[in-house]
Design a protein around this motif. Sequence first.
Motif, mmCIF file in Angstrom:
data_model
loop_
_atom_site.group_PDB
_atom_site.id
_atom_site.type_symbol
_atom_site.label_atom_id
_atom_site.label_comp_id
_atom_site.label_asym_id
_atom_site.label_seq_id
_atom_site.Cartn_x
_atom_site.Cartn_y
_atom_site.Cartn_z
ATOM 1 N N ARG A 1 4.213 3.250 -12.934
ATOM 2 C CA ARG A 1 3.605 4.544 -12.658
ATOM 3 C C ARG A 1 4.098 5.173 -11.364
ATOM 4 O O ARG A 1 3.866 6.350 -11.119
ATOM 5 C CB ARG A 1 2.091 4.393 -12.610
ATOM 6 C CG ARG A 1 1.510 3.917 -13.918
ATOM 7 C CD ARG A 1 0.046 3.541 -13.761
ATOM 8 N NE ARG A 1 -0.768 4.688 -13.434
ATOM 9 C CZ ARG A 1 -1.918 4.594 -12.769
ATOM 10 N NH1 ARG A 1 -2.347 3.429 -12.365
ATOM 11 N NH2 ARG A 1 -2.610 5.669 -12.496
ATOM 12 N N ARG A 2 4.685 4.372 -10.484
ATOM 13 C CA ARG A 2 5.112 4.928 -9.198
ATOM 14 C C ARG A 2 6.580 4.581 -8.955
ATOM 15 O O ARG A 2 7.038 3.508 -9.329
ATOM 16 C CB ARG A 2 4.289 4.327 -8.064
ATOM 17 C CG ARG A 2 2.818 4.571 -8.164
ATOM 18 C CD ARG A 2 2.428 5.883 -7.507
ATOM 19 N NE ARG A 2 0.994 5.991 -7.349
ATOM 20 C CZ ARG A 2 0.140 6.305 -8.323
ATOM 21 N NH1 ARG A 2 0.597 6.514 -9.543
ATOM 22 N NH2 ARG A 2 -1.149 6.403 -8.094
ATOM 23 N N ASP A 3 7.261 5.490 -8.300
ATOM 24 C CA ASP A 3 8.674 5.272 -8.020
ATOM 25 C C ASP A 3 8.844 4.746 -6.599
ATOM 26 O O ASP A 3 7.919 4.793 -5.792
ATOM 27 C CB ASP A 3 9.415 6.612 -8.165
ATOM 28 C CG ASP A 3 10.893 6.397 -8.389
ATOM 29 O OD1 ASP A 3 11.310 5.224 -8.419
ATOM 30 O OD2 ASP A 3 11.620 7.391 -8.528
ATOM 31 N N MET A 4 10.055 4.230 -6.322
ATOM 32 C CA MET A 4 10.360 3.837 -4.954
ATOM 33 C C MET A 4 11.339 4.852 -4.388
ATOM 34 O O MET A 4 12.409 5.059 -4.939
ATOM 35 C CB MET A 4 10.979 2.443 -4.930
ATOM 36 C CG MET A 4 11.185 1.914 -3.532
ATOM 37 S SD MET A 4 12.339 0.549 -3.494
ATOM 38 C CE MET A 4 13.895 1.429 -3.548
ATOM 39 N N SER A 5 10.962 5.485 -3.291
ATOM 40 C CA SER A 5 11.870 6.469 -2.696
ATOM 41 C C SER A 5 12.860 5.738 -1.786
ATOM 42 O O SER A 5 12.588 4.623 -1.343
ATOM 43 C CB SER A 5 11.069 7.495 -1.892
ATOM 44 O OG SER A 5 10.482 6.871 -0.782
ATOM 45 N N ALA B 1 0.833 -1.202 0.000
ATOM 46 C CA ALA B 1 0.000 0.000 0.000
ATOM 47 C C ALA B 1 0.868 1.253 0.000
ATOM 48 O O ALA B 1 0.580 2.219 -0.698
ATOM 49 C CB ALA B 1 -0.920 -0.005 1.216
ATOM 50 N N GLN C 1 11.387 4.546 1.455
ATOM 51 C CA GLN C 1 10.562 3.350 1.286
ATOM 52 C C GLN C 1 11.429 2.114 1.196
ATOM 53 O O GLN C 1 11.099 1.067 1.745
ATOM 54 C CB GLN C 1 9.704 3.480 0.024
ATOM 55 C CG GLN C 1 8.555 4.441 0.204
ATOM 56 C CD GLN C 1 7.806 4.676 -1.076
ATOM 57 O OE1 GLN C 1 8.354 4.479 -2.164
ATOM 58 N NE2 GLN C 1 6.573 5.105 -0.954
ATOM 59 N N ASN D 1 -4.735 -4.807 -6.413
ATOM 60 C CA ASN D 1 -4.830 -4.046 -7.659
ATOM 61 C C ASN D 1 -3.956 -2.801 -7.590
ATOM 62 O O ASN D 1 -4.443 -1.672 -7.563
ATOM 63 C CB ASN D 1 -6.284 -3.659 -7.948
ATOM 64 C CG ASN D 1 -7.126 -4.869 -8.223
ATOM 65 O OD1 ASN D 1 -6.614 -5.909 -8.628
ATOM 66 N ND2 ASN D 1 -8.414 -4.770 -8.010
ATOM 67 N N TYR D 2 -2.667 -3.058 -7.569
ATOM 68 C CA TYR D 2 -1.705 -1.993 -7.293
ATOM 69 C C TYR D 2 -1.678 -0.899 -8.352
ATOM 70 O O TYR D 2 -1.288 0.217 -8.065
ATOM 71 C CB TYR D 2 -0.301 -2.592 -7.137
ATOM 72 C CG TYR D 2 -0.327 -3.913 -6.427
ATOM 73 C CD1 TYR D 2 -0.693 -3.974 -5.087
ATOM 74 C CD2 TYR D 2 -0.050 -5.095 -7.089
ATOM 75 C CE1 TYR D 2 -0.764 -5.183 -4.434
ATOM 76 C CE2 TYR D 2 -0.105 -6.310 -6.436
ATOM 77 C CZ TYR D 2 -0.470 -6.354 -5.111
ATOM 78 O OH TYR D 2 -0.553 -7.540 -4.481
ATOM 79 N N GLY D 3 -2.039 -1.237 -9.579
ATOM 80 C CA GLY D 3 -2.032 -0.223 -10.638
ATOM 81 C C GLY D 3 -0.656 0.343 -10.863
ATOM 82 O O GLY D 3 -0.500 1.531 -11.125
ATOM 83 N N LEU E 1 3.903 1.494 -1.180
ATOM 84 C CA LEU E 1 4.669 1.597 -2.420
ATOM 85 C C LEU E 1 3.794 1.976 -3.607
ATOM 86 O O LEU E 1 4.172 2.773 -4.455
ATOM 87 C CB LEU E 1 5.348 0.243 -2.668
ATOM 88 C CG LEU E 1 6.479 0.168 -3.663
ATOM 89 C CD1 LEU E 1 7.632 1.033 -3.200
ATOM 90 C CD2 LEU E 1 6.937 -1.269 -3.806
ATOM 91 N N GLY F 1 0.097 2.442 -3.394
ATOM 92 C CA GLY F 1 -1.130 3.188 -3.134
ATOM 93 C C GLY F 1 -2.274 2.292 -2.710
ATOM 94 O O GLY F 1 -3.168 2.729 -2.023
ATOM 95 N N ASN F 2 -2.255 1.047 -3.128
ATOM 96 C CA ASN F 2 -3.350 0.154 -2.771
ATOM 97 C C ASN F 2 -2.853 -1.190 -2.262
ATOM 98 O O ASN F 2 -1.756 -1.619 -2.596
ATOM 99 C CB ASN F 2 -4.250 -0.089 -3.979
ATOM 100 C CG ASN F 2 -5.384 0.895 -4.046
ATOM 101 O OD1 ASN F 2 -5.331 1.946 -3.411
ATOM 102 N ND2 ASN F 2 -6.404 0.570 -4.799
#
Lengths: 407, 125
Positions: A157-161, A139, A164, A147-149, A141, A143-144
């Motif tokens: 679509r999303r990066d790992m900071s 969640a 994180q 169904n991570y999307g 990493l 958002g959900n």
Amino acid sequence: MHKVVIPIGPQHPALKEPESFSVTLSGEKIMKFSARLGYNHRGIEKACEERTYIQDVYLTERICGICSHSHSTCFVQAVEEIGAIAVPKRALYIRTLVGELERVHSHLLWLGVAGHEVGFDTLLMYTWRDREIVMDILAMLTGNRVNYGINTIGGVRRDMSPEQGKDILKAMDTLEERTKYYIQVATQETTLIQRLSGVGLLSHDDALKLGAVGPTARASGVDRDVRRDDPYAAYADMKFKVITDNHNDVYGRTLVRMGELMEAYSIIRQTVKNMPDGPLTVKAPRKIPAGEAVSRYEAPRGEDMHYVKANGTEKPERVKVRAPTLANIQTVAKMLENRQLADLPIVIAAIDPCFSCTDRLTGIRQVGKRKRNVLKWEELHEYSIKFYQEHGVDFTNLNNKLTKLLK
Amino acid sequence: MIRPGKMLRQVLKSIFKKPATTKYPFVKATMPDRFRGKLKFYPERCIGCKMCMRDCPAGAIEIVKVGDKAFECYIDLGKCIYCAQCVDSCMKKALESTKEFELAALDREKLKIKYDAKPGEVPKE
Ligand code: SF4
Ligand code: SF4
């Protein structure tokens, strides 16, 4: 002894998902087991053809609620192959990371379900509590929780900071410690060992012959893993062992999944530590040139396969999904032959079935005829009109209006 | 070493532990920062390109032109799958995901929400 045929499902307390089975019994002994797939058919393949590639990423993600990342990655890989889209390295690493986190949550979930099926609910409670750790990581990493999307065509679509990354490494330590404890439980707790040993036997040869995949095959000594044999995403850079076992039974499948958990932690650590810099996506065209591709992915339940055919438009011409359960469901009949009825729930659960993912095509049997035939679209249309007329509803007027309107 | 009751010690220890569950809804749950919840629409930024409508997998969003450079947005929360593809597709950042997640309603009509255009406002670049 007299034979009795009993239906199990579609709705049955022993099943977590609706699916129809028919079991021929002689006393308590199972003589024959057959599965009738199709109850959960949702028409996703057809729906994919009606939507654009971007929309299909989210649709294929919803084929399965547990291996959602597996299906969407498998689909985007096929599309990227047809479109010759070179995905950035960082995106591949993030895909691998999410894929392994998904394997962790899926295997912990399975362990709990297996415990529940044999009446060991303590195990269910503790594994599912620990599973929350990995769900929270997912969640955070993506958002959900499900169904991570995270996938899109041409990247993620999303990066790992970096923070994180640290959180993930910390969580992996806790999970590793917990998993070691569960391995101890599984190898020392007599009640569990005796309940699972010798149940659902599938010999090495049968596993090969019936085309078993994933942990089901690997627990019968079939050394096969797409991640190693045909590396996708960032698996070519990863060091990991393929876990196999020679118990051939449900106990072996438990050990394989626990071993895979330990390997998954190591892969996750490698992805976080060696995450390359760079962009997350490359621009993908909306129209994918004509061509076809088959993509393979080692989902937690076994090899998942997607076939995509493109025709140069925004929408695919054909999408075919072969979920791992479809390959494994054949083995259940073999495992249950001459076994006790009481073994049925755990043997079915041991392949970690996912029936909604499996149900792709429905065979239609006309009443009175024994032959099974597939109706064409026009025939189905005609049949539906006739069906409603017989039930006192007439759509003819409406239909005529509609055709006029369309002209 | 094989022994029964391997988990017994854990079980006994757990009796004295706090429950692992949270007390939702009495204690409000917080969503992660990247959570994709209910959408927010900024009418003044929208240029009506309708890319969001084109990419929405669920057909949940609709942009309607109501005047010169003024656009209204309709979102059906019952259809929306909260993928936030529309947020990605929008070049003008007119859409945004919020952390709002308590969206259940007893009436389907209540799930259809409308973001009004603000008349007279000039779209900012
Ligand atoms: S919200 Fe964004 S994508 Fe949708 S019409 Fe407006 S500017 Fe275009
Ligand atoms: S979040 Fe997804 S489903 Fe909802 S309106 Fe946006 S694109 Fe459509």
